[in-house]
Design an enzyme around this catalytic site. Sequence first.
Site, PDB file in Angstrom:
ATOM      1  N   HIS A  33      25.101 -13.974  41.725  1.00 45.65           N
ATOM      2  CA  HIS A  33      24.792 -15.401  41.894  1.00 45.65           C
ATOM      3  C   HIS A  33      23.427 -15.739  41.299  1.00 45.65           C
ATOM      4  O   HIS A  33      22.588 -16.373  41.946  1.00 45.65           O
ATOM      5  CB  HIS A  33      24.837 -15.792  43.371  1.00 45.65           C
ATOM      6  CG  HIS A  33      25.253 -17.227  43.580  1.00 45.65           C
ATOM      7  ND1 HIS A  33      26.230 -17.593  44.477  1.00 45.65           N
ATOM      8  CD2 HIS A  33      24.824 -18.376  43.010  1.00 45.65           C
ATOM      9  CE1 HIS A  33      26.373 -18.903  44.442  1.00 45.65           C
ATOM     10  NE2 HIS A  33      25.536 -19.406  43.561  1.00 45.65           N
ATOM     11  N   ARG A  54      32.206 -21.032  42.317  1.00 40.61           N
ATOM     12  CA  ARG A  54      32.301 -20.585  43.701  1.00 40.61           C
ATOM     13  C   ARG A  54      33.343 -19.493  43.798  1.00 40.61           C
ATOM     14  O   ARG A  54      34.403 -19.542  43.170  1.00 40.61           O
ATOM     15  CB  ARG A  54      32.676 -21.744  44.632  1.00 40.61           C
ATOM     16  CG  ARG A  54      31.545 -22.750  44.873  1.00 40.61           C
ATOM     17  CD  ARG A  54      30.416 -22.135  45.689  1.00 40.61           C
ATOM     18  NE  ARG A  54      29.354 -23.092  45.985  1.00 40.61           N
ATOM     19  CZ  ARG A  54      28.260 -23.270  45.245  1.00 40.61           C
ATOM     20  NH1 ARG A  54      28.114 -22.550  44.127  1.00 40.61           N
ATOM     21  NH2 ARG A  54      27.336 -24.131  45.593  1.00 40.61           N
ATOM     22  N   GLU A  86      30.648 -13.020  49.235  1.00 33.34           N
ATOM     23  CA  GLU A  86      29.296 -12.671  48.778  1.00 33.34           C
ATOM     24  C   GLU A  86      28.225 -12.811  49.838  1.00 33.34           C
ATOM     25  O   GLU A  86      27.146 -12.209  49.709  1.00 33.34           O
ATOM     26  CB  GLU A  86      28.919 -13.533  47.574  1.00 33.34           C
ATOM     27  CG  GLU A  86      28.698 -14.994  47.880  1.00 33.34           C
ATOM     28  CD  GLU A  86      28.251 -15.770  46.641  1.00 33.34           C
ATOM     29  OE1 GLU A  86      27.137 -16.310  46.664  1.00 33.34           O
ATOM     30  OE2 GLU A  86      29.014 -15.818  45.659  1.00 33.34           O
TER      31      GLU A  86
END
Length: 332
Positions: free
Chosen positions: A295, A234, A263
């Site tokens: 991601h 994360r 993000e």
Amino acid sequence: MKISFFSTQPYDKHFFSTYNDSFGFQLEFFETQLNAQTVSLVENADAVCVFVNDRVDAAVIEQLAARNVRIIALRCAGFNNVDLEAARINNIHVCRVPAYSPEAVAEHTAAMVLTLNRKTHKAYNRVREQNFSLNGLLGFDLHGKTVGVIGTGNIGASFCRIMKGFGCRVIAFDVIANREVEASGVEYLPVIEVLQQSDIVSLHCPLNDQTKHIINSSTLAMMKKGAMLINTSRGGLIDTPAVIAALKKGQLGYLGIDVYEQEEKLFFRDLSADIIEDDTIQRLMSFPNVLVTAHQAFFTSEALTQIALVTLQNIQELATKSNLSSKAALLV
């Protein structure tokens, strides 16, 4: 039963629609993120299915409850973006997919280590331009290096196995030691010692009040000069300005991130024709020793299959009030 999906991409629609045949749910897909401004899109839905950058705070949960939503299903492992107490108060169940494919994320982490080290991304571009020089592509042997793993759940444990296969010394920190990981030869140490001894540090812990900005100016100063840092967990685990300062000083030698604290404004979108106003991510991408992916560590066909199947099964079992399967995780 109707499920409203948020933050959906074409692959979400494909996998969930494919595996919904055996469940028979009514699926509704929204590309937008779920937040206080978009929750009004939920109409006559029994459940909402959300992803990592949807904001499911108390205000959103209250509005979901007012619309008779009774299930919030996360199609991911992390749940830091959901106010669990607000869900409990409003009698909404929350479930997630804790172990869809730990190998997918662990293997992507290893790929980032190898790419940063051996500079394969730069070599690929050079050769395409008929530049066969090796100058500037020098790497190092992974064999014999010390790899520190912070967080040894399913993903961290898988990454430990991979790096042991390269002949690395693997050390780890976790609140509770994973006995199987320990039995494989991984040594558990205090987090400070892990940072001090590691040539490569990889983050695989959840984001919570205790781990937020676990990588900051103080902990970066503890690391070996020139060490490599990888984050596929994360974005909030890293204090990005502190990392930039460490990169500029040469204290941090390499950085690989598949996640970024801001993000939600960038990832999963095509912004190739836009001006990106986020100066922090632009600064990060300007460093030659920084690798950013958007991601995508989870993004394998096996992982997406498991995410779809387990999420739909979670919802079905919650709806029928039966016990959750071994792969499911009921949070509230």
